[in-house]
Design an enzyme around this catalytic site. Structure first.
Site, PDB file in Angstrom:
ATOM      1  N   GLY A  53      68.988  44.910  10.123  1.00 20.12           N
ATOM      2  CA  GLY A  53      69.097  44.849  11.748  1.00 20.12           C
ATOM      3  C   GLY A  53      68.998  43.452  12.361  1.00 20.12           C
ATOM      4  O   GLY A  53      69.145  42.432  11.361  1.00 20.12           O
ATOM      5  N   ASN A  54      68.759  43.171  13.448  1.00 20.33           N
ATOM      6  CA  ASN A  54      68.469  41.849  13.936  1.00 20.33           C
ATOM      7  C   ASN A  54      67.589  41.822  15.023  1.00 20.33           C
ATOM      8  O   ASN A  54      66.953  43.086  15.527  1.00 20.33           O
ATOM      9  CB  ASN A  54      69.942  41.522  14.470  1.00 20.33           C
ATOM     10  CG  ASN A  54      70.461  42.197  15.314  1.00 20.33           C
ATOM     11  OD1 ASN A  54      69.928  42.428  16.475  1.00 20.33           O
ATOM     12  ND2 ASN A  54      71.523  43.006  15.337  1.00 20.33           N
ATOM     13  N   ARG A  55      67.292  40.567  15.550  1.00 14.62           N
ATOM     14  CA  ARG A  55      66.010  40.426  16.634  1.00 14.62           C
ATOM     15  C   ARG A  55      66.347  40.628  18.001  1.00 14.62           C
ATOM     16  O   ARG A  55      65.883  40.544  19.154  1.00 14.62           O
ATOM     17  CB  ARG A  55      65.728  39.222  16.506  1.00 14.62           C
ATOM     18  CG  ARG A  55      64.990  38.651  15.046  1.00 14.62           C
ATOM     19  CD  ARG A  55      64.983  37.323  14.974  1.00 14.62           C
ATOM     20  NE  ARG A  55      63.882  36.803  15.696  1.00 14.62           N
ATOM     21  CZ  ARG A  55      62.763  36.363  15.362  1.00 14.62           C
ATOM     22  NH1 ARG A  55      62.284  36.573  14.169  1.00 14.62           N
ATOM     23  NH2 ARG A  55      62.033  35.670  16.254  1.00 14.62           N
ATOM     24  N   SER A  56      67.673  41.369  18.029  1.00 13.78           N
ATOM     25  CA  SER A  56      68.092  41.452  19.714  1.00 13.78           C
ATOM     26  C   SER A  56      67.194  42.480  20.176  1.00 13.78           C
ATOM     27  O   SER A  56      66.756  43.606  19.876  1.00 13.78           O
ATOM     28  CB  SER A  56      69.347  41.964  19.702  1.00 13.78           C
ATOM     29  OG  SER A  56      69.707  42.664  20.969  1.00 13.78           O
TER      30      SER A  56
END
Ligand code: CTP
Length: 413
Positions: free
Chosen positions: A213-216
């Site tokens: 995933g990512n930090r958005s």
């Protein structure tokens, strides 16, 4: 203009005194309506002296003037600053247990609320649900500013500066409004337009319990959806993982992976006037999704996850639009850090060229910047070579600027 200034019981009540001053000095007639709790922070004398009027908090004062009905009825604008968590809850619940909440229920004029509270209270699902309810009813709820709070803590929750609230209030009062107090979408700059946008971070499954995933947080995309809706567009949001609730009254399609996001966008793109890719899309995904949890056995490979490229959805949307000879406006986002080779804007310009979209919203990111915060600072680059536009402020303010730029682009086609 007749302004009712509601003041909630928070330490930021003292800033509302400066706000009152800004209104009266600009020639507006202000009635201050503090809550009982607000008077524990700033006394009646201050409000009476600054407004030149008696100050009441209860419906049982000045009963002969039917004050609780008159105030809301006669107001051209109601501004609530600070709007505490409790005041937001009472307003969202339709309570009428003091003079201010009565005025809010009676009002058919534009209402602006400027929340201020501790970060935990602001982020609490109860507060977020109350804010969503109020916004869905047409109340303009500002995002709180970020910074030092009352104690040693800091984060989103500060009351925006009085000048910021004052400017937002005047802008709101200047907008066309309908009889029921909600803004009139028919007259907004995106009236009659269909906007399809993606937001949030994709998640690429590795096995049943893990993902890439990512930090958005999706906050900027949700703010854009709200701004487009307020500007009169009918909005479809393709939502990857979000940490905030999308606004009420728009179509929301939930997706998880980049491929699901692409499919949802491509299916709906042909009927949209504008496409906005604000989602943080994973560029790679695990080549295989393991059916069972990957175990760290002694004989397991050191690097058990093989990655493959995800499609570039933005570039695909541009290709499809061009192939269909469409006149859609496509907006991309670029998260850049800059390095020894080039700065953030140079990378942004190269990306705009490469992706072929009309507008690119470039922001500088890093571990301590942008992700999850309520403030943002971006540069809007346009394919037509017009001057880059720098915008800094809350994610709502940035969203407003992007929507205005998009509306200009659509109008020019
Ligand atoms: N994007 C996309 N599909 C991808 C990756 C990104 O549609 N597979 C979109 C994003 O939604 C954003 C824009 O492309 O609007 C820029 O994304 P970014 O990750 O910053 O750029 P990349 O194309 O990945 O380029 P680079 O990795 O070189 O920075």
């Amino acid at each position: 203009m007749r302004v009712v200034l509601g003041v909630g019981g928070g330490i930021a009540a003292y800033k509302a005194a400066s706000l009152l001053r800004l209104f009266t000095e600009a020639g507006h007639d202000v009635t201050a309506v503090p809550t009982e709790a607000a008077l524990a922070f700033v006394g009646k004398a201050t409000w009476e002296a600054l407004s030149g009027k008696p100050v009441r908090t209860s419906v049982f004062e000045a009963v002969e003037t039917v004050n609780h009905v008159r105030l809301g009825h006669e107001a051209d604008l109601i501004v609530v600053a600070p709007a505490t968590a409790d005041l937001l809850a009472r307003a969202a619940g339709g309570h009428a247990d003091d003079l201010l909440t009565n005025a809010l229920l009676m009002a058919r004029c534009p209402v602006l609320m400027a929340p201020a509270m501790h970060t935990e209270m602001w982020r609490h699902p109860a507060t977020q649900a109350n804010v969503a309810t109020l916004r869905a009813r047409g109340v303009h709820v500002l995002d709180p500013a970020e910074g030092r709070l009352t104690g040693r803590d800091s984060g989103p929750g500060r009351l925006p500066e009085p000048e910021v609230i004052f400017a937002a209030a005047l802008a709101l009062a200047a907008r066309p409004s309908t009889d029921d107090g909600a803004r009139s979408p028919e007259e907004g700059p995106l009236a009659g337009r269909r906007v399809l946008l993606s937001a949030g971070g994709t998640r690429e499954p590795i096995d049943p319990v893990r993902f890439l995933g990512n930090r958005s947080s999706g906050k900027q995309g949700v703010a854009l959806a709200r701004a487009a809706q307020e500007a009169g567009a009918s909005v479809t949001l393709v939502a990857a993982h979000l940490e905030v609730e999308p606004p009420a009254g728009i179509e929301v399609i939930r997706v998880e992976t980049a491929i699901e996001l692409r499919d949802a966008m491509i299916e709906r793109a042909p009927s949209a006037d504008a496409l906005i890719m604000s989602a943080a899309v994973a560029d790679f995904r695990p080549a295989h999704r393991q059916a069972s949890k990957i175990k760290k056995r002694d004989d397991a490979p050191d690097s058990p996850i093989e990655l493959v490229r995800n499609p570039d959805i933005l570039a695909e949307l541009v290709l499809l639009r061009n192939a269909a000879g469409g006149r859609q406006v496509i907006v991309g986002f670029a998260a850049e850090t800059g390095d020894d080779g080039a700065d953030v804007l140079e990378y942004g310009r190269a990306k705009l060229e490469r992706k072929g979209c009309e507008l690119l919203v470039v922001n500088e990111v890093g571990t301590d910047r942008v992700f999850g915060l309520d403030e943002n600072s971006v540069t809007i680059l346009a394919k037509d070579g017009s001057e880059p536009e720098h915008v800094a402020g809350s994610k709502d303010e940035v969203a407003g600027a992007v929507v205005r730029r998009l509306a200009r682009e659509l109008a020019a086609r």
